[in-house]
Design a protein around this motif. Sequence first.
Motif, short mmCIF file in Angstrom:
data_model
loop_
_atom_site.label_atom_id
_atom_site.label_comp_id
_atom_site.label_asym_id
_atom_site.label_seq_id
_atom_site.Cartn_x
_atom_site.Cartn_y
_atom_site.Cartn_z
N ASN A 25 26.68 37.24 18.68
CA ASN A 25 25.50 37.96 19.19
C ASN A 25 24.39 38.03 18.15
N GLU A 74 20.65 36.47 18.45
CA GLU A 74 19.46 37.33 18.42
C GLU A 74 18.47 36.88 17.34
N SER A 92 22.82 44.79 17.68
CA SER A 92 21.82 45.32 18.61
C SER A 92 22.44 46.44 19.45
N THR A 145 13.18 43.71 13.81
CA THR A 145 13.45 42.27 13.89
C THR A 145 12.75 41.64 12.69
#
Length: 348
Positions: free
Chosen positions: A83, A87, A21, A296
């Motif tokens: 991470n 996410e 990200s 996403t």
Amino acid sequence: LTYCRNLPKVELHAHLTGSLSDDTVLQLLEAKEKELGSKNSLCSAKITISKGHQRSLDECFRVFELLHSLTDSLEAIRKITQNVIQEFAEDGVRYLELRTTPKNILGKMTKKEYVDTVLEAMINEMKTCRIMVRLLVSVDRGRGVEDAWSTLSLAKQYLDHDVFKGLLVGIDVSGNPNKGNLADYIPILKEAKKCGFKLAVHLAEVKSCVEETDAVLQNGLVDRIGHGTYLLDNNGYGINNQDMILKHHIPIEICLSSNVKTESVSSFEDHHFPVWHALKHPLAVSTDDKGVFSTTLSNEYYICAKTFNLSEKDIHELCLHAVEATFLPSSDKDILRQMVKDDLSKLM
Ligand code: 5GP
């Protein structure tokens, strides 16, 4: 989009470094700037990495090189794995098959340390996030056959590992499709299959890949196809392959944003998804590189539903097809299927 966020999703095509990200990239840049002791040196890197733009596949590979230069420590690998998993979990992904290329960086990490670090981070995140994660080790066709053999021999060490057994479920073949010839990797793929690994192979990603695609498919080596953009006869290629893929129900990983942003497909409407979907072929909607393509998995489901006018039933079927296409052993697949079904029934 909220509806798609609430879907219990299964992500099967996600490259670790491509999934970073903006926040993670920023953290990495700051750490690198501290390490290098200069504020200015990474300005051009920041601009190149900045997200969401249309870019050719070759430009993407330059972005990967930059991202790799920011992730050249085990600490960074641990951080990015954590991470990325968090996410995906926040986006409602219940099962993630993450793929990454083990790297050997002189004085910094061996391929084994790289994989151990990713697997440790996976185990930690599964304790706190509502997500099941498995790993595919990637073979990068741009790094040559010798490197691929060394990756395979490393992967074998995890088949019967005391701590990590069952976490490495397959091998991915990726890397710049304009480099090397996939046919040269057939002996490695045969050996991988013999060892019991499932194989996800980027196939027919660019037009020039037709011959190598035929060679790999004819050898019956592929358990899942990545992209498959130029598989279809309506592009003038691969009619035999289409029959064979249908006959053997080889699932195709569908990466809509990736294909449109890299211009391998001219628009969402022109994507190959509806052709296979109409044939009821197993498909797995996926992100590819959620960071590089600024997307996403929920967004990919949303684009798919909107572009191709999918019903709620169609969308639920897609979620369940992705479960069947996982490389999980059948007992774990049963658990995942039940979980996805339960969550889907709450949405109705
Ligand atoms: P990593 O393996 O370093 O975690 O993730 C980045 C790598 O994944 C890239 O260097 C490349 O080898 C592979 N990759 C990411 N996206 C794509 C894609 O769209 N096509 C292909 N062929 N390879 C990709």
